[in-house]
Scaffold this motif. Structure first.
Motif, PDB file in Angstrom:
ATOM      1  N   LEU A 253       0.819  -1.215   0.000  1.00 56.25           N
ATOM      2  CA  LEU A 253       0.000   0.000   0.000  1.00 56.25           C
ATOM      3  C   LEU A 253       0.851   1.262   0.000  1.00 56.25           C
ATOM      4  CD1 LEU A 253      -2.728  -1.077   2.592  1.00 56.25           C
ATOM      5  CD2 LEU A 253      -2.897  -1.107   0.107  1.00 56.25           C
ATOM      6  N   GLU A 254       1.982   1.237   0.680  1.00 57.89           N
ATOM      7  CA  GLU A 254       2.858   2.402   0.767  1.00 57.89           C
ATOM      8  C   GLU A 254       4.263   2.012   0.331  1.00 57.89           C
ATOM      9  OE1 GLU A 254       1.507   5.099   1.193  1.00 57.89           O
ATOM     10  OE2 GLU A 254      -0.319   4.680   2.309  1.00 57.89           O
ATOM     11  N   ARG A 272      -2.463   4.041   7.878  1.00 58.96           N
ATOM     12  CA  ARG A 272      -3.838   3.694   7.494  1.00 58.96           C
ATOM     13  C   ARG A 272      -4.567   3.044   8.653  1.00 58.96           C
ATOM     14  NH1 ARG A 272      -4.642   2.899   1.576  1.00 58.96           N
ATOM     15  NH2 ARG A 272      -2.733   3.535   0.516  1.00 58.96           N
ATOM     16  N   SER A 275      -9.732   1.721   5.288  1.00 60.04           N
ATOM     17  CA  SER A 275      -9.605   2.489   4.053  1.00 60.04           C
ATOM     18  C   SER A 275      -9.227   3.944   4.297  1.00 60.04           C
ATOM     19  CB  SER A 275     -10.925   2.439   3.275  1.00 60.04           C
ATOM     20  OG  SER A 275     -11.978   3.004   4.048  1.00 60.04           O
ATOM     21  N   ARG A 277      -6.887   7.055   5.367  1.00 59.51           N
ATOM     22  CA  ARG A 277      -5.460   7.340   5.343  1.00 59.51           C
ATOM     23  C   ARG A 277      -5.156   8.587   6.174  1.00 59.51           C
ATOM     24  NH1 ARG A 277      -4.234   7.665  -0.950  1.00 59.51           N
ATOM     25  NH2 ARG A 277      -6.211   8.789  -0.875  1.00 59.51           N
ATOM     26  N   LYS A 304      -2.862   7.946  -5.076  1.00 61.25           N
ATOM     27  CA  LYS A 304      -2.640   6.665  -4.418  1.00 61.25           C
ATOM     28  C   LYS A 304      -1.255   6.532  -3.804  1.00 61.25           C
ATOM     29  CE  LYS A 304      -5.877   4.181  -7.417  1.00 61.25           C
ATOM     30  NZ  LYS A 304      -6.041   3.055  -8.378  1.00 61.25           N
ATOM     31  N   ARG A 305      -0.253   7.239  -4.345  1.00 61.02           N
ATOM     32  CA  ARG A 305       1.124   6.994  -3.923  1.00 61.02           C
ATOM     33  C   ARG A 305       1.657   8.137  -3.063  1.00 61.02           C
ATOM     34  NH1 ARG A 305       5.344   3.706  -5.612  1.00 61.02           N
ATOM     35  NH2 ARG A 305       7.450   4.541  -5.326  1.00 61.02           N
ATOM     36  N   TYR A 332       0.284  12.969  -1.562  1.00 63.34           N
ATOM     37  CA  TYR A 332      -0.241  11.761  -2.184  1.00 63.34           C
ATOM     38  C   TYR A 332      -0.443  12.070  -3.664  1.00 63.34           C
ATOM     39  CZ  TYR A 332      -0.814   8.964   2.001  1.00 63.34           C
ATOM     40  OH  TYR A 332      -0.558   8.213   3.121  1.00 63.34           O
ATOM     41  N   GLN A 334      -0.338  10.860  -8.090  1.00 63.05           N
ATOM     42  CA  GLN A 334      -0.585   9.876  -9.137  1.00 63.05           C
ATOM     43  C   GLN A 334       0.730   9.635  -9.872  1.00 63.05           C
ATOM     44  OE1 GLN A 334      -3.237   8.216  -9.436  1.00 63.05           O
ATOM     45  NE2 GLN A 334      -4.870   9.415  -8.514  1.00 63.05           N
TER      46      GLN A 334
END
Length: 380
Positions: A253-254, A272, A275, A277, A304-305, A332, A334
């Motif tokens: 996830l990370e 997290r 769901s 964050r 997401k990243r 965070y 893309q």
């Protein structure tokens, strides 16, 4: 506080009234120029005739007692804004406290602060808030729970030798600049004078705002469940996920468990819970110990990243904000091609943040600010 600029946008946000003031331009920098910092105590106000002088107020003899009175701090700094212009930043913070005994106190917080706008328009952005309510002593810390005109507010502080040390504070829904209305973590506010009769009456009547019950800890009813972690310590780079109420670190996830800002004062932990964050912001203390400075929820629409600027290590990450180089930034994003990452500050919650140069204060960028980062993996 009067401020004059070419255009003024006034935002009324829950728990905080914010004024963003800008002048037309496109370049964006943040604190890349010289920084001057000074700190002077707020001028001493005259007490009412019936009030005892400050010298008559003895330091707290118990951790559960706090001298009733006015505590204040006034700070002045300078930073460059997004157009490279040096801005004078002024902040003034005050606590009015009446100790009720038994680890309970009536409290009113008054804060206003400004900071150089790191966005392309430059100028100053500022925040103001007033909150009144109760503080409860719990495990060495006073936990304040109260209300502003627009919503609930919370803060944490300690008291020792006629000094109130502010640990954290926030009004729910205060927006991207709400933190400017509160002091930084560990800011000392000095005892100025005893309470005046009118101030004591205002505290006892709630100042027109209805506070939460005195028995309710500040961590109850939070905008998110992790504000109570602020002030806690842990070994550097070893965040106790389960003990702090988060899910364990998941490399799927990370991409990284933590990121240290280039100045070396702040470490960011993306975390997290299900769901949801968050970013846990910690500051280095002596002895390889990190102290939690803040826990901030991430916008549901954020990329997401997680990525953060880094000048050394296995992956060197450089970032630009609106096309101009910035160093102390995390977001965070893309992912794009060839190690590139992109983000646009969200209008619904926080997704891109800057750490103020020379300090630990974190500012969330406003809607529309565009971040671009390039990551180069060393040796690969």
């Amino acid at each position: 506080m009067q401020k004059l600029l070419l255009s003024t946008l006034v935002l009324a946000l829950a728990g905080c009234q914010v004024t963003v003031k800008s002048q037309d331009g496109t370049a964006t920098t943040y604190g890349l120029g010289p920084t001057k910092t000074s700190s002077t105590p707020a001028p001493e106000a005259s007490p009412a005739p019936a009030a005892a002088p400050a010298s008559a107020i003895s330091p707290a003899t118990s951790n559960q007692a706090i001298p009733s009175g006015l505590y204040s701090a006034q700070l002045q700094t300078q930073h460059k804004d997004g157009k490279g212009k040096l801005q004078n930043e002024v902040s003034k913070f005050s606590y009015l406290v009446e100790d009720l005994g038994g680890g309970r106190a009536l409290v009113k917080f008054i804060g206003e602060g400004s900071a150089a706008d790191p966005g392309g328009f430059g100028g100053l952005m500022s925040g103001e808030t007033q909150a009144i309510g109760f503080a409860v002593y719990n495990k060495g810390v006073w936990q304040f729970s109260g209300k502003s005109e627009d919503g609930p507010c919370e803060a944490r502080f300690t008291s020792d030798n006629n000094t109130l040390k502010h640990l954290s504070g926030r009004c729910s829904g205060a927006g991207n600049w709400g933190d400017l209305a509160w002091p930084r973590a560990n800011t000392p506010l000095k005892f100025v004078r005893a309470l005046q009769a009118s101030e004591r009456s205002m505290l006892q009547t709630g100042g027109g705002m209805v506070p939460k019950a005195a028995s309710t800890p500040a961590s109850s009813g939070s905008a998110h469940p992790y504000l109570g972690l602020i002030g806690k310590t842990f070994p550097s780079m070893q965040l106790p996920y389960q003990a702090f109420g988060f899910d364990g670190y998941n490399s799927k996830l990370e991409a990284t468990a933590f990121a240290e800002m280039p100045e070396g004062k702040v470490v960011i932990y993306p975390v997290r819970k299900g769901s949801a964050r968050y970013v846990l912001i910690a500051g280095h203390t002596n002895g390889n110990i990190d102290r939690v400075l803040d826990v901030r929820p991430v916008a549901a629409s954020a990329g997401k990243r997680f990525i953060a600027a880094s000048e050394e290590g296995d992956a060197v990450t450089t970032c630009t904000l609106n096309g101009k180089r910035v160093s102390q930034v995390f977001a965070y994003t893309q992912p794009g091609k060839a190690g590139s990452h992109f983000a646009t500050a969200s209008s619904k919650g926080e997704s891109v943040w800057l750490v103020q140069p020379g300090g630990t204060q974190v500012i969330a960028l406003r809607q529309g600010e565009k971040l671009a980062c390039t990551q180069v993996v060393m040796g690969g």
